[in-house]
Write a protein that holds these residues in place. Structure first.
Motif, PDB file in Angstrom:
ATOM      1  N   GLN A 140       0.805  -0.596   0.156  1.00 11.03           N
ATOM      2  CA  GLN A 140       0.084  -0.208   0.365  1.00 11.03           C
ATOM      3  C   GLN A 140       0.482   1.249  -0.356  1.00 11.03           C
ATOM      4  N   CYS A 141       1.676   1.652   1.346  1.00  5.43           N
ATOM      5  CA  CYS A 141       2.047   2.377   1.268  1.00  5.43           C
ATOM      6  C   CYS A 141       3.414   3.283   0.332  1.00  5.43           C
ATOM      7  N   MET A 142       4.395   1.589   0.062  1.00  4.25           N
ATOM      8  CA  MET A 142       5.324   1.678  -1.382  1.00  4.25           C
ATOM      9  C   MET A 142       6.434   2.818  -0.721  1.00  4.25           C
ATOM     10  N   MET A 143       6.627   2.902   1.015  1.00  2.19           N
ATOM     11  CA  MET A 143       7.509   3.991   1.846  1.00  2.19           C
ATOM     12  C   MET A 143       8.328   2.766   2.166  1.00  2.19           C
ATOM     13  N   LYS A 144       8.839   0.890   2.059  1.00  2.00           N
ATOM     14  CA  LYS A 144       9.763   0.771   2.781  1.00  2.00           C
ATOM     15  C   LYS A 144       9.462   0.263   4.407  1.00  2.00           C
ATOM     16  N   ILE A 146       6.351   0.904   6.586  1.00  2.00           N
ATOM     17  CA  ILE A 146       5.815   1.813   7.216  1.00  2.00           C
ATOM     18  C   ILE A 146       4.246   1.539   7.703  1.00  2.00           C
ATOM     19  N   CYS A 147       3.991   0.852   6.452  1.00  6.70           N
ATOM     20  CA  CYS A 147       2.288   0.389   7.399  1.00  6.70           C
ATOM     21  C   CYS A 147       1.934  -0.697   7.128  1.00  6.70           C
ATOM     22  N   ALA A 148       2.856  -1.406   7.038  1.00  9.16           N
ATOM     23  CA  ALA A 148       2.661  -3.307   7.050  1.00  9.16           C
ATOM     24  C   ALA A 148       1.726  -3.327   6.677  1.00  9.16           C
ATOM     25  N   GLN A 149       1.296  -3.447   5.822  1.00  6.56           N
ATOM     26  CA  GLN A 149       0.363  -3.793   4.633  1.00  6.56           C
ATOM     27  C   GLN A 149       0.747  -5.384   4.338  1.00  6.56           C
ATOM     28  N   CYS A 150       2.106  -5.073   3.657  1.00  7.54           N
ATOM     29  CA  CYS A 150       2.686  -6.137   3.015  1.00  7.54           C
ATOM     30  C   CYS A 150       3.425  -7.204   4.244  1.00  7.54           C
ATOM     31  N   SER A 163       8.285 -14.714  13.189  1.00  9.03           N
ATOM     32  CA  SER A 163       9.277 -13.667  13.043  1.00  9.03           C
ATOM     33  C   SER A 163       7.938 -13.152  11.903  1.00  9.03           C
ATOM     34  N   TYR A 164       8.420 -12.185  11.430  1.00  5.36           N
ATOM     35  CA  TYR A 164       7.028 -10.906  10.541  1.00  5.36           C
ATOM     36  C   TYR A 164       8.146 -10.466   9.851  1.00  5.36           C
ATOM     37  N   VAL A 165       8.577 -10.422   8.223  1.00 11.53           N
ATOM     38  CA  VAL A 165       8.934  -9.430   8.202  1.00 11.53           C
ATOM     39  C   VAL A 165       8.361  -8.405   6.875  1.00 11.53           C
ATOM     40  N   PHE A 166       8.529  -7.798   6.254  1.00  8.37           N
ATOM     41  CA  PHE A 166       8.020  -6.819   5.767  1.00  8.37           C
ATOM     42  C   PHE A 166       8.311  -7.079   3.696  1.00  8.37           C
ATOM     43  N   SER A 167       7.750  -7.646   3.629  1.00  7.77           N
ATOM     44  CA  SER A 167       7.966  -7.889   1.727  1.00  7.77           C
ATOM     45  C   SER A 167       7.893  -6.788   1.288  1.00  7.77           C
ATOM     46  N   CYS A 168       8.008  -5.591   1.704  1.00  5.54           N
ATOM     47  CA  CYS A 168       8.076  -4.559   0.082  1.00  5.54           C
ATOM     48  C   CYS A 168       9.665  -4.611   0.178  1.00  5.54           C
ATOM     49  N   PHE A 169       9.851  -4.207   1.420  1.00  2.70           N
ATOM     50  CA  PHE A 169      11.569  -5.236   1.703  1.00  2.70           C
ATOM     51  C   PHE A 169      12.162  -5.951   1.521  1.00  2.70           C
ATOM     52  N   ASN A 170      11.946  -7.139   1.073  1.00  2.00           N
ATOM     53  CA  ASN A 170      12.891  -8.098   0.628  1.00  2.00           C
ATOM     54  C   ASN A 170      11.918  -8.471   0.549  1.00  2.00           C
ATOM     55  N   GLN A 171      10.795  -9.043  -1.395  1.00  3.33           N
ATOM     56  CA  GLN A 171       9.874  -9.941  -1.612  1.00  3.33           C
ATOM     57  C   GLN A 171      10.766 -11.482  -1.542  1.00  3.33           C
ATOM     58  N   ASP A 172      11.863 -11.716  -2.129  1.00  2.00           N
ATOM     59  CA  ASP A 172      12.224 -13.318  -2.219  1.00  2.00           C
ATOM     60  C   ASP A 172      12.887 -13.488  -0.776  1.00  2.00           C
ATOM     61  N   GLN A 173      12.183 -14.577  -0.767  1.00  2.00           N
ATOM     62  CA  GLN A 173      11.685 -15.470   0.992  1.00  2.00           C
ATOM     63  C   GLN A 173      12.425 -17.006   0.863  1.00  2.00           C
TER      64      GLN A 173
END
Length: 209
Positions: A140-144, A146-150, A163-173
């Motif tokens: 959503q936010c595309m700001m790395k 921030i919003c935790a939508q991803c 654990s939890y990761v932000f996919s916007c920061f790293n999609q390759d998991q």
């Protein structure tokens, strides 16, 4: 390196394959599609791989244009099993030599590939290979971060720790860590809006005609 692409995922993988080959690796590419009409950028995909296995759910399947390439009618996991078992003939790039697997496609396809590595594909893969998937969570936010939508849950396959990761920061998991049921739930949260948008687009196009 084994590339596993489903549908639009192939639009990303052929550039990865080209870079991987340029770095000196052998590339085995499983390119999967639901329908015959879905395939595109054939030359780019061929250039990105030493061997391509063209997979399609729709009969009669594709026709390979290069020596060493194969075709298969069925899903991508079935194609990988058929190739690894020798059912498709000689393996110019043996599946058993795999060090890395990169999967990009629907969440269901990536989940299936991730699970198959420990089941029906296990006899044909090195025990220490590493597999990743491109996890396209809703963003959503595309700001790395921030919003935790991803936000994507991970579960350690050995300890069970969450654990939890932000996919916007790293999609390759890592495929072994991704909670695919959680991903499927997140992906379905916008289904109503997506259906409404589809109807509006259809209506607009019909008015243009």
């Amino acid at each position: 390196v084994v590339l596993v692409g489903g549908g639009l995922g192939n639009a990303v993988l052929f550039s990865i394959g080209a870079a991987t080959r340029a770095a000196g690796s052998k590339v085995l590419y499983f390119a999967g599609y639901k329908k015959l009409i879905d395939r595109y950028k054939v030359e780019e995909i061929e250039a990105a791989a030493d061997t391509v296995i063209w997979c399609c759910d729709e009969a009669p399947g594709f026709t390979a244009t290069r020596p060493g390439d194969k075709t298969f009618v069925g899903n991508i996991v079935q194609a990988m099993v058929a190739y690894g078992s020798g059912e498709l003939g000689e393996q110019s790039v043996p599946l058993s030599d795999t060090d890395r697997i990169i999967a990009i496609g629907s969440d269901r396809m990536m989940a299936a590939v991730g699970a198959a590595r420990h089941n029906q594909l296990k006899p044909y893969l090195k025990a220490n290979h590493f597999a990743i998937g491109s996890i396209n969570s809703p963003m959503q936010c595309m700001m790395k971060e921030i919003c935790a939508q991803c936000l994507q849950p991970h579960k350690d396959p050995e300890t069970g720790e969450i654990s939890y990761v932000f996919s916007c920061f790293n999609q390759d998991q890592p495929l072994d860590s991704v909670d695919f049921s959680g991903l499927a739930t997140r992906l379905s949260q916008n289904s109503v809006q997506e259906k409404l948008t589809s109807h509006w687009i259809g209506r607009c196009l019909s008015e243009i005609k």
